[in-house]
Design a protein around this motif. Sequence first.
Motif, PDB file in Angstrom:
ATOM      1  N   VAL A  50       0.834  -1.205   0.000  1.00 55.14           N
ATOM      2  CA  VAL A  50       0.000   0.000   0.000  1.00 55.14           C
ATOM      3  C   VAL A  50       0.871   1.258   0.000  1.00 55.14           C
ATOM      4  CG1 VAL A  50      -1.737   1.313   1.270  1.00 55.14           C
ATOM      5  CG2 VAL A  50      -1.904  -1.187   1.140  1.00 55.14           C
ATOM      6  N   GLY A  51       1.915   1.262   0.832  1.00 53.03           N
ATOM      7  CA  GLY A  51       2.779   2.434   0.920  1.00 53.03           C
ATOM      8  C   GLY A  51       3.454   2.775  -0.386  1.00 53.03           C
ATOM      9  N   SER A  52       3.951   1.764  -1.091  1.00 55.21           N
ATOM     10  CA  SER A  52       4.616   2.018  -2.370  1.00 55.21           C
ATOM     11  C   SER A  52       3.614   2.522  -3.415  1.00 55.21           C
ATOM     12  CB  SER A  52       5.316   0.756  -2.879  1.00 55.21           C
ATOM     13  OG  SER A  52       4.388  -0.296  -3.059  1.00 55.21           O
ATOM     14  N   LYS A  53       2.377   2.013  -3.353  1.00 56.40           N
ATOM     15  CA  LYS A  53       1.339   2.505  -4.268  1.00 56.40           C
ATOM     16  C   LYS A  53       1.032   3.978  -3.982  1.00 56.40           C
ATOM     17  CE  LYS A  53       0.258  -1.548  -6.219  1.00 56.40           C
ATOM     18  NZ  LYS A  53       0.470  -1.816  -7.657  1.00 56.40           N
ATOM     19  N   LEU A  54       0.988   4.331  -2.687  1.00 58.08           N
ATOM     20  CA  LEU A  54       0.719   5.717  -2.311  1.00 58.08           C
ATOM     21  C   LEU A  54       1.819   6.643  -2.840  1.00 58.08           C
ATOM     22  CD1 LEU A  54      -0.797   7.926  -0.748  1.00 58.08           C
ATOM     23  CD2 LEU A  54       0.492   7.247   1.293  1.00 58.08           C
ATOM     24  N   LEU A  55       3.071   6.238  -2.670  1.00 58.35           N
ATOM     25  CA  LEU A  55       4.182   7.067  -3.144  1.00 58.35           C
ATOM     26  C   LEU A  55       4.145   7.223  -4.661  1.00 58.35           C
ATOM     27  CD1 LEU A  55       7.023   5.728  -0.824  1.00 58.35           C
ATOM     28  CD2 LEU A  55       5.965   7.990  -0.752  1.00 58.35           C
ATOM     29  N   GLY A  97      -7.226  -4.089  -1.685  1.00 58.18           N
ATOM     30  CA  GLY A  97      -6.206  -3.931  -2.725  1.00 58.18           C
ATOM     31  C   GLY A  97      -5.348  -2.707  -2.481  1.00 58.18           C
ATOM     32  N   GLY A  98      -4.086  -2.818  -2.893  1.00 53.85           N
ATOM     33  CA  GLY A  98      -3.125  -1.759  -2.642  1.00 53.85           C
ATOM     34  C   GLY A  98      -3.493  -0.439  -3.277  1.00 53.85           C
ATOM     35  N   ASP A  99      -3.943  -0.455  -4.530  1.00 58.78           N
ATOM     36  CA  ASP A  99      -4.235   0.789  -5.243  1.00 58.78           C
ATOM     37  C   ASP A  99      -5.376   1.568  -4.602  1.00 58.78           C
ATOM     38  OD1 ASP A  99      -2.338   0.964  -7.303  1.00 58.78           O
ATOM     39  OD2 ASP A  99      -3.360  -0.606  -8.431  1.00 58.78           O
TER      40      ASP A  99
END
Length: 813
Positions: free
Chosen positions: A473-478, A795-797
């Motif tokens: 999730v964090g990498s998707k946010l960045l 889901g991450g996105d």
Amino acid sequence: MLVLKFGGTSVGSSENIHKVIKIVSEISKKDRTVVVVSAYGGVTDLLLKAGMLASEKDDSFRNVLDEINERHQNSILDLKINNPEVIEKVNAHLHTLEELLKGIYYINELSSTTIDKLSAYGELLSSLLITEAFNVNGRFAVHKNATELIKTTKTSGKHQVDFAITTKEINYHFQNSTAAITIVPGFIASNNSNEITTLGRGGSDFSAAIIAAALQAKELQIWTDVSGMYTANPKLVKQARPIQSISYQEAMELSHFGAKVLYPPTILPVMEKCIPIVIKNTSKPEDVGTHIASESSGQNPIKGLSHIGDIALLTLEGSGMVGIPGISRRLFETLSNRGINIIMITQASSEHSICLGISEPDADLAKQLVDLEFENEIALHKIDPLTIEKDLAIIALVGESMKNHQGISGKMFQTLGKNNVNIRAIAQGASEKNISAVIKKDDVKKALNVLHERFFEDQRKQLNLFIAGVGNVGSKLLEQIKQQKSYLKEKLNINLRVVGITNSRKMLFSEDGISLKNWQESLAQSEETADMEQFIERTKKLNMRNSIFVDITASDLVAKRYASFLKSSIAVVACNKIACSANFESYQELKQLATKYNAPFLFETNVGAGLPIIDTLNNLIASGDEILKIQAVLSGSLNFVFNNFSKGESFHDVVKQAQAEGYTEPDPRIDLSGVDVARKILILARESGLILELDDVINRPFLTEKNLQSTDVAHFYNTLIEDDEHFQQLVEKAEAQHSQLKYVAQLIDGKPSVGLEIIPQGHPFYNLEGKDNIVVFYTKRYPEQPLIVKGAGAGGDVTASGLFSDIIRMRTY
């Protein structure tokens, strides 16, 4: 006639001296020019250091003297000076300096007169070498010693310029000189006995102003290492920019409050003669710089922000002060008699207290003096002993036109308050040229930045993110932040910066913002080992404006620190459900702290990932609606499992598939036990206004006793195989009724529950597919046709998108 002054950085190297020669050469083609120069950068400090060491019988003063000597001998070589007469004068000055230091060493004393003589050598040496450098480069210049031009007298123990004699001497010299370029050492003067004196802090600027005023110069140019006076200190406020036009009074206010480009005494001589001052950059002569004159231009009534550090606040108070004449006079005289300068004064209209801002090093002496002066009143309990607060600073908002604009002070204090900058004292004169406030010195950088953002940056708001958890999730946010950065600036006026990130191994900080093009590599190469406590403390210590802590962990430790963040006015955005589903008292405290400290606590992703479920619920309640019933499918994991589970399928295999595709936690029991859904319906119940604990949620498990008591994940999967018949019976019963199995959360009559339900055809939940979530709100306004929120709930996105939405919402706070 033009007068130009070049500071220590402008003449700090041979390269810069050549820039000075080029600048002056162009100007002197049109106007006769007087060039006032400072000592080479850092030399005055070395001279004073050598003197102090010598007075303490420390032989290392000789090492400092060698450094001064080497600096000027190298300058002779670098500037290609070979005039024997000039070299002889330089060496003579250096020899006399050496003898002076030896004398200080032998008598073990450093008087104020000796300090004047000692510190004068910087300008005496630099002016000689710079004059000859002009001649070496084909630009004829003459040297004139300022001690022959500027005369001082001693008043109240301090050297004061005798303007009548000084003006006469300056005019006499220049009326009898035909030189196009005259080089004059700044900072130094002489008394009636022709002994060297100095003009104090900012003395070279003052020298130039005195000469400009005496000669009725067309303009006084102050050449330095910045392109003018700035809207704020550019070292503290990256967005600060040069002020193109400012009045004498505004310049004095900014200078008084710490703007070091110009010192207040410099302005007075030229202001009386209406001679403009222009601040220019030696390295960038093409820059416009700052023009200082009787009136300023520009639409913004605020011209700049400034501050003074290391302030102590003195407070004298007591009932015995009310209506008693002479209290203020006694207080001020007591401090004045010992040379303690008062920087700011504020007094309550009741006359019950007087607050003074002074330099912190003077605070302890001030207390001794004031308590002694008022010892009788203190003994009679009419006045309290003087109180001192240290570690403070004064910030000032400056603008001559502020008096014509309403609400500026209100905006200033509101902006500071929103960012948890506590104001200890306020001062505003009737002229309203400045509004001053005393704050903690640790808050100066944040205060200057939020005020600059409010008054100078076209309302563009900078949000500073500190992200804990940069996995899926964090990498998707960045990635989303990187993609939308330009859009946010252009369309929403948001400058979104990621200042700190951490995972389980490393953490990374950058006050100027972490580049999101290669943050993975930067984090991996960081030398800082991950430590959540340290990450949290660093976030707080940076004390940046509009700070937002983003929790993308499932850590109980992190959730317990939310209160600490909110008390520091750091907003919290969390997809971690632990804080909002912990005991009600803790949940309520976080909500109250968010309001008290104006630090938003947003957690939309706690329920339904990126779906606007909590926001919709809050809007219903805020508009006066009343929740009658909530029914929801809130687990994308469980919905995926039961959408893929049919008669004849192995329940074990479906759960394995869900885990493999990332729909469940690494330990699927967290999802299948219903605890996660119970937390979500509890949060919705609390947001509806109910006081409930997690134990109040009725959980009807569909797992067997054997499943629930499994010792680990592997054992759990074995029990699913062993109890497969139980799951086959569940699905057979649903299929027999042409229905579907859904794990449903409900809030009915104030009672929350979760459990597996058989959903018939036609029901809003029946066709719910994949990882979708759905929430159905029955309210007084929607009693029969409910309000429905439906969409991807895992889901991450989509989770990152929900976090992003909460972050963007911060622009309205």
